[in-house]
Motif scaffolding. Structure first.
Motif, short mmCIF file in Angstrom:
data_model
loop_
_atom_site.label_atom_id
_atom_site.label_comp_id
_atom_site.label_asym_id
_atom_site.label_seq_id
_atom_site.Cartn_x
_atom_site.Cartn_y
_atom_site.Cartn_z
N UNK A 99 16.13 -45.90 55.36
CA UNK A 99 16.91 -47.59 55.49
C UNK A 99 16.86 -48.10 53.85
N UNK A 100 16.90 -47.61 52.71
CA UNK A 100 16.67 -48.17 51.54
C UNK A 100 17.39 -47.50 49.77
N UNK A 101 18.49 -46.04 50.82
CA UNK A 101 18.63 -45.80 50.25
C UNK A 101 19.94 -46.23 49.15
N UNK A 102 20.63 -46.64 49.69
CA UNK A 102 22.31 -47.68 49.17
C UNK A 102 21.55 -48.46 48.47
N UNK A 103 20.36 -48.74 48.33
CA UNK A 103 19.86 -50.16 47.67
C UNK A 103 20.31 -49.96 46.39
N UNK A 104 20.56 -51.02 45.76
CA UNK A 104 20.52 -51.12 43.76
C UNK A 104 19.38 -52.42 43.20
N UNK A 105 18.73 -52.49 42.82
CA UNK A 105 18.83 -54.11 42.40
C UNK A 105 18.82 -54.42 40.67
N UNK A 106 19.93 -54.80 40.21
CA UNK A 106 19.86 -55.14 38.80
C UNK A 106 19.80 -56.19 38.16
N UNK A 107 19.52 -56.88 37.33
CA UNK A 107 18.31 -57.56 36.17
C UNK A 107 19.22 -57.94 34.95
N UNK A 108 19.45 -59.02 35.25
CA UNK A 108 20.12 -59.07 33.62
C UNK A 108 19.19 -60.47 33.02
N UNK A 109 18.61 -59.98 31.86
CA UNK A 109 17.93 -60.92 30.67
C UNK A 109 19.15 -61.31 29.39
N UNK A 110 19.53 -62.91 29.60
CA UNK A 110 19.65 -62.83 28.28
C UNK A 110 19.13 -63.59 27.48
N UNK A 111 18.68 -64.09 25.85
CA UNK A 111 18.59 -65.12 25.05
C UNK A 111 19.78 -66.15 24.40
#
Ligand SMILES: [Zn+2]
Length: 746
Positions: A99-111
């Motif tokens: 069910x989650x093959x297509x899922x990507x989670x992206x995080x951007x952390x910026x100071x």
């Protein structure tokens, strides 16, 4: 390179070329290369590491899908890159399961380039066909005990919790969690957890579009806290991605809640809601700004308008009325069958006109989204169709009225039906019955509605506020301007500042409904937004609770609106003192002229306070919040009463407590002309010597000037100052109210 604190915890791969550390000279973050868990959060200026080196390696996010089959199964692949020296991108993909093959989670952390702040943004791709309840991000576990911790929350007005970890630890439940929803519980988007002598965590969001979101702390078995910000997407099965339009803001600071409020104010005062605030734009009528005192009474006009008119004559300044229980229906069950008023339309209109001729303006209570489901109109107007539906399609009903048990049901602000209904009620209140406006109860709250037929986003989102804005526009387009009507609302909230003229912040008298506890009321909202929002309201009263004449007779107490035990008199003074120094419009609840003699000292104090405040409106109404000078103030154990308008049910209407409170109160405000006003008042029956020093640089003042004092004796020069050093000494008389003005030399 590997950090020693990490070495024992993750297999640190030095060969992949990327260092998962960012550092702006003020704060430093390092993330686990195994799964992206935050493992280092250092304040470099004060040399403090916030995270326990034994913390567990939890992902910095969590997703809760509505359908069980969408639940994420680990493992997953984790990739990362450093966009620039201040920005990291973390990516999770290849989740297990079909069910989650297509899922990507992206995080951007910026100071931040300059400050000890960071910005956290999450994006989900491949979400098509899924319903997402919650995206928790960021989720940071392992926050160590700062010792002597305080937690400041903009809980409506503001609340300071001492030892939040201890409070969580004492919870009997397995889950030791505290959580708050913005905008419902929080008037702005910033929390501060700190030890004022050591270091603090600044936890915020920079959402300018008022999406619902949650802030929470959980305590784990190792006495570490997990901080979470919960984001709530609306249901849109066609969307293949989700990314909040805002970022979480996480930073470090040294100071207290005022330091955090000042940081947030720098951002908040630049936002649209500040530029478009009705108060700042001068869109509210003069009578509102000129209000010296509000009378909050209940019932027929004889019990409301007459006492207010008498008080106005006694005070010699504008007194206006905040009016409950004027309506034809019983309180908290018969809404919205407000009209005609209970005393009859003719009597109401006549009394209203008479009060207005004497300069008394009145706003009347109407709930902004509740409909009594036992009313006739609930059926005849088919209200249920336009009511809020929860995720299972059920109505949201609650019985507030403990006497009848009849409930109120939430109507959906997103429906034109409700906006039209409330507009027509407002038209009646202003155009037909001649009031000076409407107080919209529960205004700064939002509800989540899953009714697909309503035409708004499904579930969460920000449609409630948008529709509230449409509602107030519609009301203002229909109501007559002859009476210079205002719209007031319950609670304070940054996002509502363009729509409401006045905000009810009752936390100033929180003991009256919550008793005492480990919290302390603080003027967090006023510290950030005082010059953008007029706040008023106070449960402060000298009498026992009233009883709605339309409630069942058998529960009516025999001692309605009779003088309270005099042991509670000082609580009244304390509440009024807070409201004065915190820049609110003063309010007395359930005022009657017999109090002028039976509670002479307290009424005299209030009237005096209103008079002194009136000479300092450029500070106390229009001014910007400053940190009050530090002073040694004696404390005393006060008798505190908790009472409720519903407390008569079992014949017990007052609960008593004792707690230590200061005997003097101070607040500092900066006027537009650069002068500083320090509101100061004693609630003691004894004389009290007050000394304080001010460094002019703290208030951004020139090096020399004069100090004046305004009190019962008039305005006089107290002293002058030079070389940036201000020293003030003043002997406060019993229950003195004064305003100390710092006037810099030109
Ligand atoms: Zn709806």
């Amino acid at each position: 390179m590997c950090f020693t604190v990490l070495a024992a915890l993750v297999s640190c791969n030095t060969n992949n070329g990327e260092d998962l550390t960012i550092d702006n000279g003020k704060i430093k973050f390092s993330f686990s290369k195994e799964n992206g868990s935050l493992v280092v959060f250092q304040d470099l200026i004060h040399g403090y590491e916030f995270l326990d080196d034994k913390k567990t390696m939890e992902l910095p996010w969590e997703i809760d899908f509505n359908q069980a089959q969408d639940s994420l199964q680990l493992p997953l692949d984790f990739e990362y890159s450093k966009l620039d020296p201040l920005t990291l991108v973390l990516k999770w993909e290849n989740f297990k399961g079909d069910n989650n093959k297509e899922l990507t989670v992206t995080a951007e952390i910026k100071l931040d380039r300059d400050k000890a702040l960071s910005y956290w943004k999450i994006s989900l791709d491949g979400t098509q066909g899924k319903e997402i309840n919650t995206v928790v991000f960021p989720k940071i576990n392992g926050f160590k005990d700062l010792r002597q911790e305080k937690l400041a929350l903009p809980k409506i007005m503001g609340e300071l919790l001492t030892d939040p970890r201890g409070i969580l630890s004492a919870k009997k439940t397995e889950e030791k969690r505290m959580e708050w929803v913005y905008p419902d519980h929080l008037s702005l988007q910033c929390l501060a957890l700190y030890n004022a002598d050591k270091i603090g965590l600044y936890l915020a969001s920079n959402d300018t579009l008022t999406y619902r979101k949650g802030f929470s702390f959980d305590l784990d078995g190792a006495n570490n806290l997990t901080y979470e910000m919960s984001n709530y997407p609306s249901f849109d099965a066609n969307a293949n991605s989700y990314s909040p339009t805002y970022e979480a803001v996480i930073g470090s600071f040294k100071g207290d809640w005022i330091t955090a409020a000042e940081e947030y104010r720098e951002w908040g005062s630049q936002q649209k809601w500040s530029a478009e605030s009705r108060f700042k734009k001068g869109l509210n009528p003069d009578w509102l700004e000129e209000t010296a005192l509000w009378v909050w009474n209940r019932g027929r006009s004889d019990n409301v308008l007459l006492p207010a008119t008498e008080l106005k004559e006694k005070l010699g300044l504008p007194v206006n009325v905040f009016w409950h229980w004027w309506h034809g229906c019983s309180y908290d069950e018969g809404f919205p069958e407000y009209f005609p008023p209970r005393e009859g339309g003719e009597s109401f209109i006549k009394a209203m006109k008479l009060a207005q001729q004497k300069g008394v303006h009145s706003i009347v209570y109407m709930n902004s989204f509740q409909w009594g489901d036992s009313t006739e109109s609930w059926k005849t107007e088919n209200a249920a169709v336009h009511a809020v539906k929860d995720i299972n399609g059920n109505l949201r009903s609650h019985a507030y009225n403990i006497f009848t048990g009849n409930s109120l049901t939430n109507m959906c602000m997103g429906t034109q039906f409700w906006k039209d209904k409330y507009t027509s009620l407002s038209e009646s209140a202003v155009n037909t019955y001649g009031t000076n406006g409407v107080y919209m109860d529960q205004a700064c709250m939002t509800k989540v509605c899953y009714d697909k037929a309503h035409g708004h986003e499904i579930g969460n989102g920000n449609y409630w506020l948008k529709n509230f804005g449409l509602l107030t526009d519609q009301i203002r387009s229909k109501i007559s301007i002859v009476k210079e009507p205002i719209l007031a609302g319950e609670h304070g909230n940054e996002s509502w500042m363009p729509y409401l003229d006045l905000f009810l912040t009752l936390q100033v008298s929180r003991e009256r409904y919550s008793g005492i506890g480990q919290w302390e009321t603080i003027p967090f909202f006023q510290a950030v937004y005082h010059e953008y929002a007029i706040t008023y309201g106070n449960y402060s009263s000298l009498v026992t609770p009233p009883y709605d004449e339309l409630w069942p007779k058998e529960f009516a107490p025999s001692n309605q609106e009779q003088p309270l035990d005099p042991i509670f008199n000082k609580q009244f003074l304390m509440e009024q003192a807070r409201s004065y120094v915190w820049g609110m419009q003063p309010t007395i609840s359930n005022y009657h002229s017999f109090l002028d003699t039976q509670r002479k000292e307290e009424i005299d104090y209030l009237l005096n306070l209103a008079k002194i405040r009136y000479q300092g409106l450029k500070y106390l109404l229009h001014g910007k919040f400053l940190r009050a000078p530090s002073m040694q103030i004696p404390e005393e154990e006060l008798n505190i009463s908790k009472l409720s308008i519903y407390a008569g049910r079992k014949g017990k209407n007052v609960t008593a407590y004792k707690k230590k409170y200061p005997l003097a109160y101070a607040g500092a405000w900066k006027a537009d002309d650069g002068n500083v006003g320090i509101a100061l008042t004693s609630i003691s029956e004894k004389h009290m010597l007050i000394n304080f020093d001010v460094d002019t640089k703290d208030y951004d003042l020139p090096s020399s000037g004069e100090i004046y004092i305004i009190n019962n004796d008039g305005r006089k020069l107290l002293t002058s100052y030079k070389d940036h050093a201000i020293t003030v000494e003043h002997q406060l008389k019993p229950r003195e109210v004064c305003l100390i003005e710092i006037i810099p030399s030109p």
